[in-house]
Design an enzyme around this catalytic site. Structure first.
Site, PDB file in Angstrom:
ATOM      1  N   TYR A   6       0.806  -1.221   0.000  1.00  0.00           N
ATOM      2  CA  TYR A   6       0.000   0.000   0.000  1.00  0.00           C
ATOM      3  C   TYR A   6       0.839   1.270   0.000  1.00  0.00           C
ATOM      4  CZ  TYR A   6      -0.088  -0.598   5.247  1.00  0.00           C
ATOM      5  OH  TYR A   6       0.194  -0.781   6.573  1.00  0.00           O
ATOM      6  N   GLU A   7       0.140   2.387  -0.270  1.00  0.00           N
ATOM      7  CA  GLU A   7       0.757   3.709  -0.458  1.00  0.00           C
ATOM      8  C   GLU A   7       1.791   3.715  -1.589  1.00  0.00           C
ATOM      9  OE1 GLU A   7      -0.941   5.731   0.857  1.00  0.00           O
ATOM     10  OE2 GLU A   7      -1.776   4.683   2.564  1.00  0.00           O
ATOM     11  N   GLY A   8       1.465   3.004  -2.657  1.00  0.00           N
ATOM     12  CA  GLY A   8       2.382   2.879  -3.789  1.00  0.00           C
ATOM     13  C   GLY A   8       3.235   1.647  -3.608  1.00  0.00           C
TER      14      GLY A   8
END
Length: 580
Positions: free
Chosen positions: A437-439
């Site tokens: 997550y978050e890229g």
């Protein structure tokens, strides 16, 4: 499943890597005196161990429950969160004019580390709120700051980040949530938000009386792709004239996900404006959403990197305790055939030292990046630019370390590590989301060889490598890795896009390991000097020397071997055969 705060280690890294004393020399951070720093690091460690850690297994077993659009948190979570708010732990680096303590972001990073090591799933409630605060400080109006920041800073309200949609995951530009300007009536100037978002961390819960969602949406007529995206502040409840949550705002949680790990954190599917108007305030300029969101995103990426430390620290502690108590087999090569604790066997010692060294390296890298952000706030442009380079390294490499160390923790436990009751498996399950997550970490590598390497024609990255090489004088393995990083960097700057991307992940690992090696070398020298002068905790300093030596002699050389993969190019990645 106990947690012992690594207070001495944290203070050592703050001193020698983050240079917290240099921050305190500036008026902005003058409150960060040695006594204050020690009080914060000691206090949050005790709080985390006493209040959050006992709920770690509770949240894993008794998951948040979704009932008719509401989410009920596990037993004990509401009381613990209230203690977090009342103690002021959320306000450490908040701006003073809105109720914060005006302390360095680096100290707030230590707070998040402690909470997450004690209870990673629960701590996610606090991990995105600082990003919302930073986004409003950078792009919000003064009215928005006055309205929303005081409660976000205290943690009485939490912030969320709403990017992902069912048909728009990593490709944010494909989102379809819309925002239509209200031109008449009481709500003129606001926007009607309509759409669906998925994977929203703590998008719904019963810990606070309001939730502040930062939502990416597209206004009518805006161009396709990321250029046409705007950012909106969308509260769960609209406020009355006194600033209290009073009016439901058309925000509904349709469900929460059933996940591999981080069971204490509700991951929500959010619906906006389906049955009633959902009103939001634009943050920043129309079609400036990605620019505003990246303020929040960069903060979140560093905080996710911090999760790598959290899981690695907890897994290392548990594995070391287990290995010191588990008796099995005689020590090879000795006449005494009595069984010994497994931490005496060479391969188990290898795993334990690797776990400890990697954890310390991830902490040094994360604290160093956070400190560069703080020095950037003090006007040091070079530090601000260095932070830009470090963010993808922290997010990707520290989370990879979290997964590796959690996996090694299971290995140290042997068969018992595969049994849920020991708790070792929970660390592995919790850690696995962080590289996603978050890229995703692949996106971090692409960002490194694309946007970050392109800054100043590659000179920003070369400057980091120069610093690494300068600090490698006494460590030939680190010098070899720095030379390899320089050669790959020079090749990457001139390579085509496909070749750069094909080698981006091994290149990121090389550069991150070299940076960690440099920071470990600094600690090695500092620990030796303290030991020779007779200052500090002798047991800690000797362990620090051993862990840094292990990192520089065993982990750094392996990263040098990644150069061939980084230089191989896109031609080595043949199309995959079709599966019948």
């Amino acid at each position: 499943m106990t947690y012992t705060p690594p207070t001495t280690e944290q203070l050592f890294v703050l001193d020698h890597i983050a240079r917290i004393d240099a921050m305190a020399a500036h008026d902005k951070f003058a409150a960060a005196t040695p006594d204050m720093v020690e009080a914060i690091v000691t206090g949050i460690g005790e709080f985390a161990a006493e209040v959050y850690a006992p709920l770690n297994r509770v949240g894993d077993v008794h998951n948040p429950k979704w009932e008719d659009g509401k989410v009920i948190m596990p037993p004990g979570f509401r009381e613990a969160y209230r203690q977090f708010v009342e103690a002021g732990w959320g306000s450490i680096d908040g701006p003073g004019e809105y109720g914060g303590q005006d302390l360095p972001f680096t100290l707030a990073t230590v707070v998040i580390e402690a909470l997450g090591s004690a209870n990673m799933g629960f701590s996610l409630c606090s991990i995105l709120t600082p990003g919302a605060i930073h986004a409003l400080m950078a792009y919000g109006t003064e009215e928005q700051r006055q309205t929303w920041l005081p409660k976000l800073i205290t943690g009485e309200w939490n912030g969320t980040m709403n990017l992902t949609e069912p048909a728009a995951g990593s490709d944010v530009g494909a989102l379809r949530t819309v925002a239509e300007l209200v031109t008449e009536g009481d709500h003129a100037g606001l926007y009607k938000i309509k759409g669906q978002k998925i994977f929203i961390t703590f998008g719904e819960h019963d810990l606070t009386d309001n939730i502040v969602h930062l939502v990416l949406a597209r206004t009518p007529g805006a161009p396709e792709g990321t250029r046409g995206i705007s950012l909106f502040l969308v509260p769960k409840f609209r406020l009355d004239a006194g600033g209290k949550p009073a009016h439901a705002n058309g925000v509904r949680c349709a469900s929460i996900e059933h996940k591999l790990g981080i069971h204490g954190s509700p991951t929500a599917v959010m619906i906006y404006g389906e049955d009633e108007d959902c009103l939001g305030e634009i943050v920043g300029a129309e079609m400036g959403g990605m620019r505003a969101m990246f303020v929040m995103m960069n903060n979140a990426r560093l905080m996710i990197g911090c999760q790598g430390i959290q899981i690695a620290e907890r897994a290392t502690q548990q594995a070391q305790h287990f290995a010191a108590e588990r008796v099995q087999s005689a020590l090879a090569g000795t006449a005494d055939r009595s069984p010994v604790t497994i931490d005496q066997h060479p391969d188990v010692r290898r795993m334990l030292w690797r776990m400890r060294a990697q954890t310390e390296a991830a902490r040094a890298l994360t604290y160093y990046a956070a400190a560069q952000i703080d020095f950037g706030k003090l006007g040091d442009e070079a530090a601000a630019m260095r932070a830009e380079i470090l963010i993808p390294l922290v997010k990707a490499h520290a989370t990879d370390i979290g997964c590796e160390v959690a996996s090694l923790g299971i290995q140290v436990h042997g068969g018992m590590g595969f049994i849920e009751e020991t708790g070792a498996a929970q660390h592995y399950r919790d850690a696995r989301i962080a590289p996603i997550y978050e890229g995703t970490n692949g996106i971090q590598a692409a960002d490194l060889v694309g946007r970050k390497l392109g800054m100043a024609g590659g000179d920003l990255v070369r400057g980091l490598i120069d610093d690494i090489a300068h600090g490698a004088a006494d460590f030939p393995e680190l010098q070899q890795l720095a030379d390899a990083c320089r050669a790959v960097t020079d090749w990457m700057v001139t390579a085509n896009t496909g070749d750069r991307l094909a080698g981006s992940y091994p290149y990121l690992t090389m550069l991150a390991t070299a940076t960690c090696g440099w920071l470990m070398a600094i600690q090695h020298q500092a620990a030796k000097a303290a030991l020779e002068s007779g200052s500090g905790d002798r047991v800690f300093l000797e362990a620090k020397i051993a862990s840094t030596r292990f990192y520089l002699q065993q982990i750094v050389p392996a990263a040098t071997g990644l150069a061939a993969s980084a230089l191989a190019g896109d031609a080595t990645l043949a199309p995959l055969p079709t599966i019948a």
